[in-house]
Scaffold this motif. Structure first.
Motif, PDB file in Angstrom:
ATOM      1  N   LYS A 176       2.365  47.137  44.445  1.00  0.00           N
ATOM      2  CA  LYS A 176       1.529  46.139  43.821  1.00  0.00           C
ATOM      3  C   LYS A 176       2.105  45.013  43.837  1.00  0.00           C
ATOM      4  CE  LYS A 176       1.670  48.531  39.777  1.00  0.00           C
ATOM      5  NZ  LYS A 176       2.606  49.725  39.838  1.00  0.00           N
ATOM      6  N   SER A 177       3.545  44.844  43.343  1.00  0.00           N
ATOM      7  CA  SER A 177       4.298  43.448  43.225  1.00  0.00           C
ATOM      8  C   SER A 177       4.322  43.056  44.661  1.00  0.00           C
ATOM      9  CB  SER A 177       5.440  43.579  42.831  1.00  0.00           C
ATOM     10  OG  SER A 177       5.309  44.047  41.342  1.00  0.00           O
ATOM     11  N   VAL A 178       4.691  43.809  45.835  1.00  0.00           N
ATOM     12  CA  VAL A 178       4.880  43.096  47.112  1.00  0.00           C
ATOM     13  C   VAL A 178       3.575  42.748  47.645  1.00  0.00           C
ATOM     14  CG1 VAL A 178       5.541  43.819  49.509  1.00  0.00           C
ATOM     15  CG2 VAL A 178       6.868  44.745  47.816  1.00  0.00           C
ATOM     16  N   ALA A 227      -1.055  37.929  37.737  1.00  0.00           N
ATOM     17  CA  ALA A 227      -0.269  38.254  36.789  1.00  0.00           C
ATOM     18  C   ALA A 227       0.238  39.687  36.966  1.00  0.00           C
ATOM     19  CB  ALA A 227      -1.042  38.495  35.345  1.00  0.00           C
ATOM     20  N   ASP A 228       1.499  39.729  37.118  1.00  0.00           N
ATOM     21  CA  ASP A 228       2.363  41.085  37.484  1.00  0.00           C
ATOM     22  C   ASP A 228       3.009  41.776  36.302  1.00  0.00           C
ATOM     23  OD1 ASP A 228       3.620  43.025  38.721  1.00  0.00           O
ATOM     24  OD2 ASP A 228       4.677  41.949  40.175  1.00  0.00           O
ATOM     25  N   GLU A 229       1.894  42.782  35.734  1.00  0.00           N
ATOM     26  CA  GLU A 229       2.221  43.153  34.371  1.00  0.00           C
ATOM     27  C   GLU A 229       2.564  42.417  33.370  1.00  0.00           C
ATOM     28  OE1 GLU A 229       4.074  47.020  34.850  1.00  0.00           O
ATOM     29  OE2 GLU A 229       4.239  47.095  37.063  1.00  0.00           O
ATOM     30  N   PRO A 230       1.834  41.414  32.957  1.00  0.00           N
ATOM     31  CA  PRO A 230       2.219  40.455  32.084  1.00  0.00           C
ATOM     32  C   PRO A 230       2.315  41.058  30.644  1.00  0.00           C
ATOM     33  CG  PRO A 230      -0.211  40.342  32.667  1.00  0.00           C
ATOM     34  CD  PRO A 230       0.321  41.174  33.429  1.00  0.00           C
TER      35      PRO A 230
HETATM   36 MG   LIG Z   1       6.091  45.585  40.240  1.00  0.00          MG
END
Ligand SMILES: [Mg+2]
Ligand SMILES: Nc1ncnc2c1ncn2[C@@H]1O[C@H](COP(=O)(O)OP(=O)(O)OP(=O)(O)O)[C@@H](O)[C@H]1O
Ligand code: SF4
Lengths: 339, 308
Positions: A56-58, A188-191
């Motif tokens: 997800k983050s990548v 928004a990465d796991e905000p």
């Molecule tokens: Mg991540």
């Protein structure tokens, strides 16, 4: 809850097309993102879900052009922003888009703000960089932004350092910074993962409101399906670097197709929507996520899937459209699976 | 507290290494003359009284007279202080500027040839002893290239109580090699500290945030990363500044630098106790003062510490 924007009326503002981002190390190639495609639509929230390490983050970092290189590299695919492929842009052109066109906020609001500069300094940096404001104008604009994200006594807070703010406050400041140049896309990465439940609800509420005000397209990364149900208009489910299911939120919760998605739903006590097809109320998905260095030959979920068939172990199913934009990658739903 | 301990040790040195009476009265004095000297200098009184006297005098800045020149020991040392201070200041500036700059370069492009050369050089800086480094510089710049004078402080200008070598070209030429020699070790240490700090900071989330704002690489690296790294680096540099002032002995003796270190060496050869003791007390004071300054500097650089 999700704003009812007609699916076909809005052009996507961002199209990710067959994105592949791999990490190269002595152990071999980790295919962290392996052929991911989805669109972001203005004024909509696209939720990205999946277990830890599924890419997800990548995916998000690839859009920002911030994949740590080495070891990582985007090896294939296109990321179209207003029809322009971000992967073809040079660093100068990309920098103009970062922050102004596409902004990002991160999980840990403490560590994502620089500890040695005031909130005001860090927000006004955006105005000075992208709008050419002078110091004074930028600081005034920063105060405005803090007000917009409902930070009390913004004139005082603007001169404070991150450690003087509470976690929720910091994330508000982060959002203020990200939204300051009115970006078309907010990633928004796991905000809210690092925040407690009440604060989490407030922050989500705030994001929802800002999205409607600015008609921003939000890519909301989370592993909390409750947040997805609350916020997202569209959901992308990822597993081991691939999209395994994608649909409008209601459709996904009501007609869950992929065994992995069903497993996710069953393992989390989601209010209201309960999936069929699983016998128990709360079931953990058994088994381990396969190592990205050593993926199964066929379906990547095959070593954990309760409905695995022979074909699954040897052949990787394609992402198949089941109608009305509901896509799934599973032999149960793709022709040729039972052969 | 620290000063008290140091003063006690100084006193012990003063009192128990060699018989001062022998030196004061001369080798050929009679027994009677020696007794007189002993009484005149209060050396016949009990140990603690002597120590109290010593402390009392020290507080008044009176450390006794040099046995050799019969000049006040403190004055002798203070006269030499500017030379040492200027040398240490130049050295610390060189090591901070070059160390931080090279450290940043190495941390940004760790695999490049330049970085590898710099790292190898820094190993040299840490492991080559000062006297050898000094001699190498002299060979290169004074003997081989004949660019720089090999010793002394050159022309100086007297400003009030301060004698400076910064204001003449000759003075500046003279300070280059000793300063390089003195800075060598610190430079390598600061370089390595900066590199380690940058590596850590560059992988922080707030650096990712800075990139995601669209800032230029220069802004990200200098404003957002380096500023955080400088907090520990400046602290270490500040602390070592005191040491450079206090212990520049080797460098000063190689280059015949007319500073405190050289004076100390001479005094040791001559067993000039008052000067030695004063030197040690001064060194302790300087290091203490610099520690306090560095604490303040640290607090000023680090917004998390506030004196309300
Ligand atoms: Mg991540
Ligand atoms: N800097 C890196 N170096 C090497 N591999 C990496 C790096 N960053 C990510 N990866 C690889 O990419 C995979 C996906 O990582 P990613 O951070 O996208 O997961 P995620 O879905 O965001 O998980 P989480 O929910 O824990 O944030 C990881 O499993 C890892 O193998
Ligand atoms: S393809 Fe087979 S193994 Fe993969 S999810 Fe579908 S049923 Fe399970």
């Amino acid at each position: 809850m999700g704003t009812a924007v007609d699916k076909n009326s809005s052009e996507p503002v961002l199209s990710i097309d067959n994105l592949k981002t791999h990490f190269f190390s002595r152990k071999g190639v980790a295919r962290a993102v392996d052929g991911v495609s989805f669109d972001l639509t203005p004024g909509e929230v696209t939720g990205i879900v999946g277990e830890s390490g599924c890419g997800k983050s990548v995916t998000a970092l690839s859009v920002m052009g911030l994949v740590p290189n080495p070891p990582g590299r985007v090896v294939d695919g296109r990321i179209l922003f207003h029809g322009k492929n971000l992967l073809d842009l040079d660093i100068t052109a990309l920098r103009k888009i970062r922050g102004a066109g596409i902004a990002m906020i991160f999980q840990e609001p403490m560590s994502s703000l620089n500890p040695v500069y005031t909130i005001g300094n860090q927000i006004s940096e955006m105005f000075r960089l992208h709008k050419g404001y002078d110091k004074k104008q930028a600081l005034a604009a920063a105060v405005d932004m803090l007000e917009r994200v409902q930070i009390p006594s913004p004139h005082k807070r603007v001169n404070e350092y991150p450690h003087q703010l509470s976690g929720g406050m910091r994330q508000r400041a982060m959002i203020a910074m990200a939204m300051s140049c009115d970006p078309e896309i907010l990633i928004a990465d796991e905000p809210t993962t690092a925040l407690d439940v009440t604060v989490q609800a407030q922050i989500l509420d705030l994001m929802h409101r800002l999205k409607d005000d600015f008609s921003t397209a939000i890519q909301l990364i989370t592993h909390d399906l409750g947040v997805i149900a609350e916020m997202a208009d569209q959901v992308v489910v990822m597993y081991a670097g691939q999209v395994v299911e994608q649909a409008r939120t209601r459709e996904l919760f009501q007609h869950t197709l992929h065994p992995y998605t069903r497993g996710l739903l069953a393992s989390i006590p989601v209010l209201g929507h309960r999936t069929r097809g699983m016998d128990e109320d709360l079931v953990e998905i058994k088994g381990m996520i396969p190592s990205l260095h050593d993926l199964p030959a066929g379906c990547r979920f095959s070593n954990r899937c309760p409905e695995v068939m022979d074909t699954c172990k040897t052949r990787l199913p394609d992402l198949t459209d089941m109608g009305s934009g509901h896509q799934v990658r599973c032999w149960l739903h793709t022709k040729g699976g039972s052969a | 507290m620290v000063l008290l301990a140091v003063s006690f040790i100084c006193f012990l040195i003063f009192r128990f290494t060699g018989d001062p009476v022998l030196m004061l009265a001369g080798k050929y004095a009679t027994q009677q003359e020696r007794e007189q000297v002993r009484i005149a200098y209060g050396l016949d009184r009990p140990f603690y009284v002597q120590y109290a006297n010593f402390l009392g005098n020290a507080l008044k800045g009176n450390f006794g007279k040099s046995y050799i020149s019969q000049v006040d020991a403190l004055d002798t040392i203070l006269e030499r202080f500017p030379a040492t201070f200027e040398l240490a200041l130049t050295a610390i500036c060189i090591s901070l500027l070059a160390g931080v700059l090279l450290g940043v370069v190495v941390s940004i492009k760790p695999k490049s040839l330049v970085s590898r050369l710099i790292m190898a050089g820094s190993l040299g800086g840490i492991s080559i002893p000062t006297f050898l480094m000094g001699i190498l510089w002299v060979m290169l710049f004074a003997v081989f290239l004949e660019w720089l004078p090999p010793f002394g402080r050159g022309e100086t200008v007297q400003i009030g109580p301060w004698r400076t070598g910064f204001l003449t070209l000759d003075g500046l030429k003279h300070i280059i090699m000793p300063a390089l020699t003195l800075s060598g070790y610190q430079l390598a240490v600061i370089l390595r500290l900066t590199r380690a700090g940058m590596r850590e900071v560059l992988s922080e989330e707030y650096i990712k945030t800075a990139w995601s704002k669209g800032l230029s690489p220069f802004t990200v690296i200098v404003k957002h990363a380096l500023r955080n790294v400088l907090i520990p680096v400046v602290t270490i540099a500040g602390l070592s500044f005191g040491e450079l002032i206090a212990f520049s002995i080797v460098t000063e003796s190689i280059f015949q630098w007319p500073g405190m270190g050289n004076l100390l060496l001479v005094s040791i050869f001559e067993t000039d106790h008052p000067v030695i003791v004063t030197y040690i007390m001064m060194a302790a004071c300087i290091i203490l003062a610099i520690n306090i300054l560095v604490d303040l500097l640290y607090a000023w650089l680090n917004p998390k510490i506030q004196y309300n």
